[in-house]
Design a protein around this motif. Structure first.
Motif, mmCIF file in Angstrom:
data_model
loop_
_atom_site.group_PDB
_atom_site.id
_atom_site.type_symbol
_atom_site.label_atom_id
_atom_site.label_comp_id
_atom_site.label_asym_id
_atom_site.label_seq_id
_atom_site.Cartn_x
_atom_site.Cartn_y
_atom_site.Cartn_z
ATOM 1 N N THR A 13 -3.504 -3.072 10.785
ATOM 2 C CA THR A 13 -2.961 -2.175 9.758
ATOM 3 C C THR A 13 -1.517 -2.547 9.458
ATOM 4 O OG1 THR A 13 -4.270 -0.501 10.834
ATOM 5 C CG2 THR A 13 -2.754 0.265 9.144
ATOM 6 N N LEU A 14 -0.783 -2.803 10.530
ATOM 7 C CA LEU A 14 0.631 -3.155 10.355
ATOM 8 C C LEU A 14 0.756 -4.449 9.548
ATOM 9 C CD1 LEU A 14 3.439 -2.177 11.171
ATOM 10 C CD2 LEU A 14 3.317 -3.676 13.150
ATOM 11 N N GLY A 15 -0.124 -5.422 9.906
ATOM 12 C CA GLY A 15 -0.101 -6.712 9.201
ATOM 13 C C GLY A 15 -0.363 -6.526 7.715
ATOM 14 N N ILE A 16 -1.392 -5.721 7.411
ATOM 15 C CA ILE A 16 -1.744 -5.490 6.004
ATOM 16 C C ILE A 16 -0.581 -4.806 5.296
ATOM 17 C CG2 ILE A 16 -3.264 -4.176 4.460
ATOM 18 C CD1 ILE A 16 -5.476 -4.619 6.633
ATOM 19 N N PHE A 17 0.014 -3.850 5.998
ATOM 20 C CA PHE A 17 1.130 -3.102 5.418
ATOM 21 C C PHE A 17 2.294 -4.043 5.090
ATOM 22 C CE2 PHE A 17 3.414 0.487 4.271
ATOM 23 C CZ PHE A 17 4.616 0.586 4.950
ATOM 24 N N VAL A 18 2.633 -4.881 6.062
ATOM 25 C CA VAL A 18 3.767 -5.802 5.849
ATOM 26 C C VAL A 18 3.459 -6.767 4.712
ATOM 27 C CG1 VAL A 18 5.132 -7.664 6.869
ATOM 28 C CG2 VAL A 18 4.588 -5.650 8.207
ATOM 29 N N PHE A 41 10.577 2.936 -4.276
ATOM 30 C CA PHE A 41 9.251 2.529 -3.822
ATOM 31 C C PHE A 41 9.303 1.622 -2.589
ATOM 32 C CE2 PHE A 41 5.550 -0.393 -4.446
ATOM 33 C CZ PHE A 41 4.569 0.530 -4.131
ATOM 34 N N ILE A 42 10.084 0.560 -2.686
ATOM 35 C CA ILE A 42 10.086 -0.419 -1.597
ATOM 36 C C ILE A 42 10.823 0.080 -0.354
ATOM 37 C CG2 ILE A 42 10.822 -2.744 -0.906
ATOM 38 C CD1 ILE A 42 8.667 -2.848 -2.941
ATOM 39 N N MET A 43 12.045 0.606 -0.562
ATOM 40 C CA MET A 43 12.850 0.961 0.608
ATOM 41 C C MET A 43 12.206 2.041 1.478
ATOM 42 S SD MET A 43 14.984 -1.300 0.898
ATOM 43 C CE MET A 43 15.646 -0.677 2.442
ATOM 44 N N PRO A 44 11.600 3.100 0.868
ATOM 45 C CA PRO A 44 10.935 4.080 1.741
ATOM 46 C C PRO A 44 9.848 3.433 2.606
ATOM 47 C CG PRO A 44 11.200 4.978 -0.454
ATOM 48 C CD PRO A 44 11.616 3.532 -0.534
ATOM 49 N N ALA A 45 9.145 2.436 2.045
ATOM 50 C CA ALA A 45 8.116 1.748 2.840
ATOM 51 C C ALA A 45 8.764 0.902 3.934
ATOM 52 C CB ALA A 45 7.264 0.861 1.930
ATOM 53 N N VAL A 46 9.828 0.181 3.554
ATOM 54 C CA VAL A 46 10.498 -0.684 4.526
ATOM 55 C C VAL A 46 11.049 0.144 5.686
ATOM 56 C CG1 VAL A 46 12.508 -2.201 4.857
ATOM 57 C CG2 VAL A 46 11.003 -2.539 2.901
ATOM 58 N N ARG A 47 11.542 1.353 5.366
ATOM 59 C CA ARG A 47 12.124 2.202 6.426
ATOM 60 C C ARG A 47 11.094 2.681 7.432
ATOM 61 N NH1 ARG A 47 14.748 4.951 2.104
ATOM 62 N NH2 ARG A 47 16.604 3.755 1.631
ATOM 63 N N ARG A 48 9.820 2.597 7.081
ATOM 64 C CA ARG A 48 8.780 3.034 8.022
ATOM 65 C C ARG A 48 8.424 1.920 9.007
ATOM 66 N NH1 ARG A 48 6.979 7.801 5.796
ATOM 67 N NH2 ARG A 48 5.394 8.081 7.376
ATOM 68 N N LEU A 49 8.932 0.729 8.742
ATOM 69 C CA LEU A 49 8.619 -0.397 9.627
ATOM 70 C C LEU A 49 9.541 -0.384 10.837
ATOM 71 C CD1 LEU A 49 8.437 -3.189 6.908
ATOM 72 C CD2 LEU A 49 6.513 -2.096 8.067
#
Ligand SMILES: Cc1cc2nc3c(=O)[nH]c(=O)nc-3n(C[C@H](O)[C@H](O)[C@H](O)COP(=O)(O)O)c2cc1C
Length: 401
Positions: A13-18, A41-49
């Motif tokens: 899941t993490l791989g697909i997400f990245v 859009f991008i930064m909120p996703a990046v912050r979850r990593l």
């Protein structure tokens, strides 16, 4: 078909997400209103990593120049002179983000006024294998790092630097932060070798005087005797350069120094044989002073950067400005994430500022935002140019005030 073992599911899941985030990020470079899309859009996703992944994505984006290009024309009041070279703004990227000179063009595109690469060690070395970066998640403003770091070594980094500087489309001030190998028994010689290697090409050189627990993992030689030894060696190495005998040398300080250590440092750099042109204040902190107990429980003993360092480094800037009576140039760094943070450090005595942690969490438009806010604050406070504000209020930031 037998079901997949459960333990691989989170990894996949993490791989697909990245992969998705990277693909979307690349795709979005085609859009006009890129900044907005990245912010919402991008930064909120990046912050979850995990933070190490966020950092690596940011570095990759800069390396392959898929990061947005700053459209900001720097305001006239931010134009200043960096050791005799004109720069359009006083905001730099701090050491540690691009250790190996892989992302110089991308960083320039983000709108930084100057770039510091490194720390670079003489021989290539690998990190110590443990997780090196960790984030403390309560407010996403803190980044920690455990000791031990990768460096591609002098030779490889030098080749990259030469290639970048040779390109006609690359005009930027680039400094090299010099490190010493973890296994080295001759750290003083490592710094002197760094001066000989990078002195001919770098716009400035940085020597660390940090404690062992800081992000750079450098040996502790904050004590006076070692400081004299190292600074004498780097000054000798500089005087032996064929050209550019005047390349500026800056000393980077630990934020965890005592007042006596700061006084010693001021006394040492006033000696002719130990001369430095500037101080970088400060590196990551080993202290946990400003951390709430809930954050300490997430903690893993590394050195911290970002929010907890902001006030501490501003006070240290004021103290070093007072102790050196404004005779050396100060670069202020630690927890800057807004124009106001930068302005405070400038009023405390910094001529230039740098940042790292906030870029990873806030994203690429942070640099333009800080420049806009800083320019506005200078105008509102009646300063015609950023130079006029340097040290203008240092007494207010002295510890104990
Ligand atoms: C992950 C990480 C790695 C760092 N590596 C180095 C380094 O190699 N050399 C160095 O002098 N400082 C290093 N630093 C310290 C930064 O250059 C800077 O002084 C510190 O992070 C404070 O700035 P910030 O709060 O804006 O991040 C590192 C910091 C972090 C978080």
């Amino acid at each position: 078909m037998a079901p997949q073992p459960k333990r691989f599911a989170p990894l996949r899941t993490l791989g697909i997400f990245v992969a998705s985030v990277t693909a979307v990020y690349m795709g979005l470079t085609a859009y006009e209103n890129q900044d907005n899309l990245i912010r919402t859009f991008i930064m909120p996703a990046v912050r979850r990593l995990p933070v190490e992944m966020s950092h690596n994505l940011a570095l990759l984006a800069c390396k392959y120049r898929i990061n947005p290009v700053s459209q900001h024309l720097d305001d006239y009041n931010l134009n200043t002179s960096f050791f005799g070279r004109l720069i359009s703004n006083p905001i730099g990227i701090a050491a540690g983000f691009d250790r190996n000179a892989e992302a110089l063009h991308g960083l320039k595109d983000l709108g930084f006024g100057f770039i510091e690469i490194g720390s670079v060690t003489p021989m290539a070395q690998k990190g110590n294998g443990r997780t090196r970066l960790f984030g403390l998640y309560e407010d996403r403003k803190i980044m920690g790092s455990s000791d031990g770091f990768d460096s591609d070594g002098h030779y490889v980094v030098m080749q990259r630097l030469r290639r970048a500087l040779a390109r006609n489309d690359f005009k930027a001030i680039v400094g090299v932060n010099l490190g010493s190998n973890r296994s080295s028994t001759t750290p003083t010689r490592d710094y002197a070798t760094g001066v000989k290697t990078f002195g001919p090409v770098a716009d400035f050189l940085v020597v660390n005087a940090t404690s062992a627990s800081t992000a750079s993992g450098q040996p502790s030689w904050a004590n006076k005797k070692q400081l004299i030894e190292v600074l004498t060696a780097v000054n000798n190495a500089r005087s032996q350069l064929q050209q550019r005998k005047t390349v500026p040398i800056l000393l980077k300080l630990s934020p965890d120094m005592t007042l006596d250590e700061m006084k010693d440092t001021a006394a040492v750099i006033s000696m002719r044989k130990c001369r430095v042109e500037g101080l970088i204040v400060a590196n990551s902190t080993a202290t946990r002073d400003n951390l709430s107990p809930s954050l300490v429980s997430h903690d893993n003993n590394g050195a911290l950067s970002g929010a907890p360092l902001r006030e501490r480094s501003t006070k240290q800037i004021a103290r070093m400005y007072e102790l050196t009576k404004g005779s050396v140039t100060i670069v202020g760094v630690g927890g800057i994430s807004s124009g106001r943070d930068a302005f405070e450090k400038i009023q405390a005595g910094a001529s230039f500022v740098q940042l790292y942690t906030a870029l990873v969490y806030e994203g690429p438009d942070l640099v333009d935002r800080i420049k806009g806010e800083l320019s506005m604050l200078l105008k509102e406070s009646g300063y015609a140019n950023v130079r006029d504000a340097v040290g203008s209020n240092y007494k207010q930031y002295l510890p104990g005030k």
